[in-house]
Design a protein around this motif. Structure first.
Motif, PDB file in Angstrom:
ATOM      1  N   ARG A   1     -17.918  -1.043   6.337  1.00 41.03           N
ATOM      2  CA  ARG A   1     -19.599  -0.186   4.465  1.00 41.03           C
ATOM      3  C   ARG A   1     -20.804  -0.991   5.311  1.00 41.03           C
TER       4      ARG A   1
ATOM      5  N   VAL B   1       0.444  -1.283   0.260  1.00 37.07           N
ATOM      6  CA  VAL B   1       0.149   0.233   0.193  1.00 37.07           C
ATOM      7  C   VAL B   1       1.015   1.027   0.229  1.00 37.07           C
TER       8      VAL B   1
ATOM      9  N   THR C   1       0.730   3.574  -3.108  1.00 36.06           N
ATOM     10  CA  THR C   1      -0.370   4.350  -2.742  1.00 36.06           C
ATOM     11  C   THR C   1      -1.273   5.107  -1.938  1.00 36.06           C
TER      12      THR C   1
ATOM     13  N   VAL D   1      -9.935   4.904   2.505  1.00 34.05           N
ATOM     14  CA  VAL D   1      -9.428   4.908   0.875  1.00 34.05           C
ATOM     15  C   VAL D   1      -8.642   3.186   1.975  1.00 34.05           C
ATOM     16  N   GLU D   2      -9.079   2.038   0.882  1.00 27.39           N
ATOM     17  CA  GLU D   2      -9.494   1.182   0.915  1.00 27.39           C
ATOM     18  C   GLU D   2      -8.139   0.198   0.635  1.00 27.39           C
ATOM     19  N   ASP D   3      -7.674   0.216  -0.435  1.00 22.54           N
ATOM     20  CA  ASP D   3      -6.911   0.229  -0.667  1.00 22.54           C
ATOM     21  C   ASP D   3      -5.245   0.855  -0.452  1.00 22.54           C
TER      22      ASP D   3
ATOM     23  N   ILE E   1     -13.274   4.276  -0.602  1.00 25.08           N
ATOM     24  CA  ILE E   1     -13.150   4.485  -2.240  1.00 25.08           C
ATOM     25  C   ILE E   1     -12.205   3.813  -2.364  1.00 25.08           C
ATOM     26  N   LYS E   2     -12.056   3.386  -3.914  1.00 29.04           N
ATOM     27  CA  LYS E   2     -10.674   3.241  -3.773  1.00 29.04           C
ATOM     28  C   LYS E   2      -9.612   4.735  -3.807  1.00 29.04           C
ATOM     29  N   SER E   3      -8.352   4.302  -4.002  1.00 23.75           N
ATOM     30  CA  SER E   3      -7.583   5.979  -4.548  1.00 23.75           C
ATOM     31  C   SER E   3      -7.958   6.643  -5.182  1.00 23.75           C
ATOM     32  N   GLU E   4      -8.132   5.325  -6.706  1.00 24.57           N
ATOM     33  CA  GLU E   4      -8.108   6.249  -8.049  1.00 24.57           C
ATOM     34  C   GLU E   4      -9.149   7.123  -8.340  1.00 24.57           C
TER      35      GLU E   4
ATOM     36  N   SER F   1      -5.349   6.803   5.309  1.00 20.01           N
ATOM     37  CA  SER F   1      -4.370   5.742   4.887  1.00 20.01           C
ATOM     38  C   SER F   1      -3.750   5.166   6.105  1.00 20.01           C
TER      39      SER F   1
END
Length: 194
Positions: free
Chosen positions: A174, A32, A35, A154-156, A184-187, A129
């Motif tokens: 969740r 991680v 990210t 940020v899950e990833d 949310i995903k970082s992207e 994070s």
């Protein structure tokens, strides 16, 4: 998900002690770290890093923490190489302008200047994070929820040394905290936090 405003990137305990070769090595950290570094690079002025600072000796720890540090005497500052409590180099380069907040326990808010810092900047959202999903991130996230902050996890960009603990907490975030925690995903982060 509504836009992210009045926010800081709150990065929990990405320190050498949890990195490869550290006493509390968290194997996922390497996965991680790129990210988290990308988030910190994008939001340098809006990043706050927490550091878990151990006592000098177990005797200095209150209550059950004393027993904990008797077991983990190697993690006390009298036994530890001082750099172990530093941020990992990949993130340390962002501070300053990023802010570093030290804490003596799991939560970033416990006996630290974090809340005062956030209030001084009129922050109402923390984009979280760091390490570990099921320990310090958990304690920090729940305190943020209790304070009334919006949490964007940020899950990833979170990691644990326990796959089962990580998975259980991601499910809990969740299912049980939908009104207070956005996962949310970082992207997707730059689209929501401009």
């Amino acid at each position: 998900m509504k836009p992210v405003e009045n926010a800081v990137h709150l990065c929990v305990d990405m320190q050498r002690i949890f990195a490869k070769g550290g006493i509390w090595q968290t194997p996922w950290m390497e996965r991680v770290l790129p990210t988290i570094a990308a988030i910190a690079a994008r939001y340098r002025e809006r990043t706050v890093f927490t550091r878990f600072i151990t006592p000098v000796t177990p005797d200095q720890a209150p209550g059950r923490w004393r027993q904990y540090y008797e077991r983990w005497r190697l993690a006390t500052r009298s036994s530890l190489d001082g750099v172990q409590l530093d941020l990992v180099p990949e993130l340390a380069r962002y501070a300053p302008p990023a802010v570093v907040v030290d804490k003596p326990a799991y939560s970033g808010f416990f006996r630290s200047p974090l809340l005062e810092h956030l209030r001084g900047r009129h922050v109402d959202t923390v984009v979280v994070s760091g390490a570990e999903t099921d320990v310090c991130v958990l304690a920090t996230v729940l305190d943020a929820v209790n304070i009334g902050l919006r949490v964007v996890l940020v899950e990833d960009a979170v990691c644990s040394s326990s796959d089962a603990g990580h998975d259980a907490l991601m499910t809990m975030y969740r299912l049980r905290f939908q009104e207070q925690i956005d996962v949310i995903k970082s992207e997707a982060l730059p689209e929501h936090w401009r």
